[in-house]
Design a protein around this motif. Structure first.
Motif, PDB file in Angstrom:
ATOM      1  N   ILE A  68     -18.522  18.085  23.960  1.00  0.00           N
ATOM      2  CA  ILE A  68     -20.194  18.785  24.459  1.00  0.00           C
ATOM      3  C   ILE A  68     -19.604  19.840  25.273  1.00  0.00           C
ATOM      4  O   ILE A  68     -18.640  20.192  25.246  1.00  0.00           O
ATOM      5  CB  ILE A  68     -20.763  17.944  25.246  1.00  0.00           C
ATOM      6  N   SER A  69     -20.550  21.448  24.545  1.00  0.00           N
ATOM      7  CA  SER A  69     -20.320  22.717  24.778  1.00  0.00           C
ATOM      8  C   SER A  69     -21.645  23.063  25.373  1.00  0.00           C
ATOM      9  O   SER A  69     -22.628  22.354  24.631  1.00  0.00           O
ATOM     10  CB  SER A  69     -19.262  23.481  23.558  1.00  0.00           C
ATOM     11  N   MET A  70     -21.563  23.474  26.369  1.00  0.00           N
ATOM     12  CA  MET A  70     -23.281  24.471  26.501  1.00  0.00           C
ATOM     13  C   MET A  70     -22.683  25.737  26.824  1.00  0.00           C
ATOM     14  O   MET A  70     -21.348  26.238  27.460  1.00  0.00           O
ATOM     15  CB  MET A  70     -23.408  23.670  27.793  1.00  0.00           C
ATOM     16  N   ASN A  71     -23.276  26.807  27.251  1.00  0.00           N
ATOM     17  CA  ASN A  71     -23.820  28.255  27.736  1.00  0.00           C
ATOM     18  C   ASN A  71     -23.632  28.327  28.818  1.00  0.00           C
ATOM     19  O   ASN A  71     -24.266  26.760  29.200  1.00  0.00           O
ATOM     20  CB  ASN A  71     -24.634  28.874  26.100  1.00  0.00           C
ATOM     21  N   TRP A  94     -15.625  15.477  13.096  1.00  0.00           N
ATOM     22  CA  TRP A  94     -15.734  16.834  13.740  1.00  0.00           C
ATOM     23  C   TRP A  94     -14.760  16.092  15.475  1.00  0.00           C
ATOM     24  O   TRP A  94     -14.467  15.117  15.401  1.00  0.00           O
ATOM     25  CB  TRP A  94     -16.375  16.680  14.352  1.00  0.00           C
ATOM     26  N   GLN A  95     -13.607  17.347  15.182  1.00  0.00           N
ATOM     27  CA  GLN A  95     -12.402  17.290  16.590  1.00  0.00           C
ATOM     28  C   GLN A  95     -12.972  18.133  17.663  1.00  0.00           C
ATOM     29  O   GLN A  95     -12.698  17.564  19.068  1.00  0.00           O
ATOM     30  CB  GLN A  95     -11.518  17.732  15.975  1.00  0.00           C
ATOM     31  N   SER A  96     -13.282  19.196  17.689  1.00  0.00           N
ATOM     32  CA  SER A  96     -13.750  20.084  19.003  1.00  0.00           C
ATOM     33  C   SER A  96     -14.965  21.350  18.408  1.00  0.00           C
ATOM     34  O   SER A  96     -14.394  21.062  16.943  1.00  0.00           O
ATOM     35  CB  SER A  96     -12.521  20.665  19.010  1.00  0.00           C
ATOM     36  N   ILE A  97     -15.255  21.255  19.517  1.00  0.00           N
ATOM     37  CA  ILE A  97     -16.607  22.065  19.485  1.00  0.00           C
ATOM     38  C   ILE A  97     -16.720  22.981  20.532  1.00  0.00           C
ATOM     39  O   ILE A  97     -16.419  22.874  21.744  1.00  0.00           O
ATOM     40  CB  ILE A  97     -17.663  21.667  19.304  1.00  0.00           C
TER      41      ILE A  97
END
Length: 270
Positions: free
Chosen positions: A12-15, A54-57
């Motif tokens: 998970i990635s967040m601004n 998917w591996q990374s975001i």
């Protein structure tokens, strides 16, 4: 908060302000969670319909620029908050991890068993940043400083404008990740079954060794009739479980034998 059921979530990635959250699954689409259009409820929606391993975001601090990599596939980029996606670095590779700077301009991605690649123009063009073969496992970018780790436990540091990588740890920490503050003043290394390390001092610590003094914490107020302790009656105990010379400290629970990997498989840079 809406739900889409159970998934094999990977990362998970967040601004920076939490308004845009991007999520990848093991073999599914990219999802994003956003309330930019509605201040009361979050909504989980499909960002693209590409079924990939998917591996990374990762995303920029604004959330506008989003980068994702898939196994034995390409680099995928979005410059409009995940609304549409295009491919970048069209050669299929065994991508394992990706990270971007806060602006989204600088992007670093790892190929397992090969090189570190980077882009300085929002993912439009790519070049080899580190020409050494290694089983790279992690990369992160903070305040234009890049940290990466290989499977042998070596940690390297570079600048987004440089192709020079310096080894920063004196002994190996395997299966680690690096957590960096936005200003790069606080860098910590975490790994299974060992203490948390401050990368700048490289000392084992339970609590941070350089906590800011201007934290917004209200002091505890004690009643006027609280007991007074006499400090002269207290015996000071010095812990015996901290090494005297931290730089030469070698944990006894690390194996002495190094993995049987060819020297050419890991970086020889200093």
């Amino acid at each position: 908060l809406t739900s889409i059921g159970s998934k094999q979530w990977v990362q998970i990635s967040m601004n920076s302000d939490g308004l845009f959250v991007y999520i990848i699954t093991s073999y599914d689409s990219i999802y994003y969670l956003s309330n930019w259009y509605n201040n009361e409820d979050y909504s989980i929606r499909t960002s693209n319909n590409l079924i990939k391993l998917w591996q990374s975001i990762t995303c920029s601090s604004s959330g506008q620029y989003v980068y994702a990599v898939a196994k034995n596939d390409k680099v995928y980029i979005s410059s409009n908050y995940g609304s549409t996606w295009t491919t970048s670095f069209n050669k299929k590779m065994m991508w394992s991890y990706i990270s971007t700077s806060s602006s989204g301009q600088y992007v670093y991605s790892l190929v397992n068993g090969e090189y570190i690649y980077h882009s300085t123009d929002y993912g439009n063009n790519w070049s080899i940043s580190n020409p050494s073969y290694a089983l790279w496992s992690f990369v992160t970018v903070a305040n234009n400083i890049v940290y990466t780790l290989d499977s042998l436990g070596n940690i390297y540091q570079s600048n987004v404008t440089s192709y020079v990588w310096d080894k920063v740890n004196s002994y190996k920490i395997q299966d680690a990740i690096v957590c960096v503050s936005y200003d790069n003043n606080y860098v910590y290394v975490l790994a299974p079954s060992i203490p948390i390390y401050s990368l700048h001092q490289f000392l084992p610590t339970v609590s941070p060794t350089n906590i800011p003094t201007n934290l917004p914490i209200k002091p505890l107020s004690l009643p006027s009739d609280h007991p007074t302790l006499n400090p002269t009656g207290i015996t000071t105990i010095s812990p015996t479980y901290y090494p005297i010379n931290f730089q030469s400290f070698e944990p006894s629970y690390y194996p002495n034998d190094q993995p049987s990997i060819s020297p050419t498989s890991h970086p020889t840079i200093k």
